[in-house]
Design an enzyme around this catalytic site. Sequence first.
Site, mmCIF file in Angstrom:
data_model
loop_
_atom_site.group_PDB
_atom_site.id
_atom_site.type_symbol
_atom_site.label_atom_id
_atom_site.label_comp_id
_atom_site.label_asym_id
_atom_site.label_seq_id
_atom_site.Cartn_x
_atom_site.Cartn_y
_atom_site.Cartn_z
ATOM 1 N N ARG A 45 0.844 -1.213 0.000
ATOM 2 C CA ARG A 45 0.000 0.000 0.000
ATOM 3 C C ARG A 45 0.864 1.242 0.000
ATOM 4 N NH1 ARG A 45 -5.594 -0.824 1.685
ATOM 5 N NH2 ARG A 45 -5.598 1.436 1.751
ATOM 6 N N GLU A 151 -10.060 -10.009 -11.136
ATOM 7 C CA GLU A 151 -10.379 -10.631 -9.853
ATOM 8 C C GLU A 151 -11.709 -10.047 -9.422
ATOM 9 O OE1 GLU A 151 -7.352 -10.778 -6.795
ATOM 10 O OE2 GLU A 151 -8.880 -10.817 -5.214
ATOM 11 N N HIS A 191 -11.866 -11.492 -1.534
ATOM 12 C CA HIS A 191 -12.213 -10.477 -0.540
ATOM 13 C C HIS A 191 -13.345 -10.957 0.363
ATOM 14 C CE1 HIS A 191 -12.337 -6.674 1.509
ATOM 15 N NE2 HIS A 191 -11.263 -6.327 0.828
HETATM 16 N N1 PXP Z 1 -8.162 -9.684 -3.120
HETATM 17 C C1 PXP Z 1 -7.871 -8.363 -3.100
HETATM 18 C C2 PXP Z 1 -7.722 -7.647 -4.396
HETATM 19 C C3 PXP Z 1 -7.672 -7.673 -1.889
HETATM 20 O O1 PXP Z 1 -7.396 -6.351 -1.887
HETATM 21 C C4 PXP Z 1 -7.763 -8.399 -0.673
HETATM 22 C C5 PXP Z 1 -7.504 -7.716 0.621
HETATM 23 O O2 PXP Z 1 -6.205 -7.218 0.664
HETATM 24 C C6 PXP Z 1 -8.049 -9.776 -0.749
HETATM 25 C C7 PXP Z 1 -8.266 -10.388 -1.983
HETATM 26 C C8 PXP Z 1 -8.147 -10.622 0.469
HETATM 27 O O3 PXP Z 1 -9.234 -10.236 1.240
HETATM 28 P P1 PXP Z 1 -9.450 -10.856 2.678
HETATM 29 O O4 PXP Z 1 -8.299 -10.406 3.523
HETATM 30 O O5 PXP Z 1 -10.759 -10.276 3.106
HETATM 31 O O6 PXP Z 1 -9.462 -12.351 2.513
#
Ligand code: PXP
Length: 239
Positions: A45, A151, A191
Site C-alpha cells: 500500500r 479478480e 475479498h
Molecule cells: N483480493 C484483493 C484484491 C484484496 O485487496 C484483498 C484484501 O487485501 C483480498 C483479496 C483478500 O481479502 P481478505 O483479507 O478479506 O481475505
Amino acid sequence: MIKLGVNIDHIATLRQARRTYEPEPVWGAALSELAGADCITVHLREDRRHIQDRDVELLRQTIQTKLNLEMADSEPIIAIASDIGPDQVTLVPEKREEVTTEGGLEVIRNLSSLTNTVRHFQDMGIRVSLFIDPDPNQIKAAYRTGAEFIELHTGKYANARTEEDIKRELEILSQASELAHKQGLRVNAGHGLNYKNVRAICEIPYIEELNIGHSIISRALFVGLSQAVAEMKQIIERY
Ligand code: PXP
C-alpha cells in the site's frame, strides 16, 4: 482445480503494530507454500501500513510458487513493482482512509491510465489482473485494457446476511464470471472469503484462483498457519 492464493498482509499488520521484526512475513509465505498455497499475495500500500518494500524484495527471492503483488495504479508503486518483478500484478483501488480495499477499480473512468499500466507490465512478461466489482460494464472495460485476468470482488457477497441477499450476490458473481469468460478474460475472485462462505464461490464457473487473507491469518492464531492453509486448501479441492 481452483488455486489458493494466500494473502499474508496481516502477518505484517501484526509486526507493524510494534514496528518490530516479528512475525516475519517471509516465514509465513514459506509455511503457506509448504501447506499447499499455490500463490502468495501481498498488497504494497502507498501508506505502507503492513507490507514494506523489503518484504516484497525478500518474498521475490524466496517464494517458490507465484508472487502476486496487489497495488494501486500509481507511478511510485509501479516503479517499485517494475524493479522487483512479481509473477503477477493485481491492480486495486486504494484510499488512505479505508480499513481494507472497499470496492473494485473504476476501470471505465481510468481506462487510458489502466491500459498503459497493463501494457507496461505485460511488456515485462508480468501478468496483470484487475480487481473489479461484478459489474458488466467494468468487465467489458477490463477487457478493453488488454488485461489477461480480472479478480471479482466478493465483498458484497461476503457481507450479505439474508438468504435472499446471499443468493442474489452469488447470481451476480456467477453472471459476471460467465460474461468475463465470454469476453476472453480469465477469472479470479477474492475479498471477505472464509471457511464457510468460500464453498458457494467454488461452484461459480470459470474461477481459477481465490485470494484469501484475513480469515486464514485469523484462524492461524489458534490452529497454526500450516493447518489454517491446509484446511482452506482442502475445502477448495473438494470442488
Ligand atoms: N483480493 C484483493 C484484491 C484484496 O485487496 C484483498 C484484501 O487485501 C483480498 C483479496 C483478500 O481479502 P481478505 O483479507 O478479506 O481475505
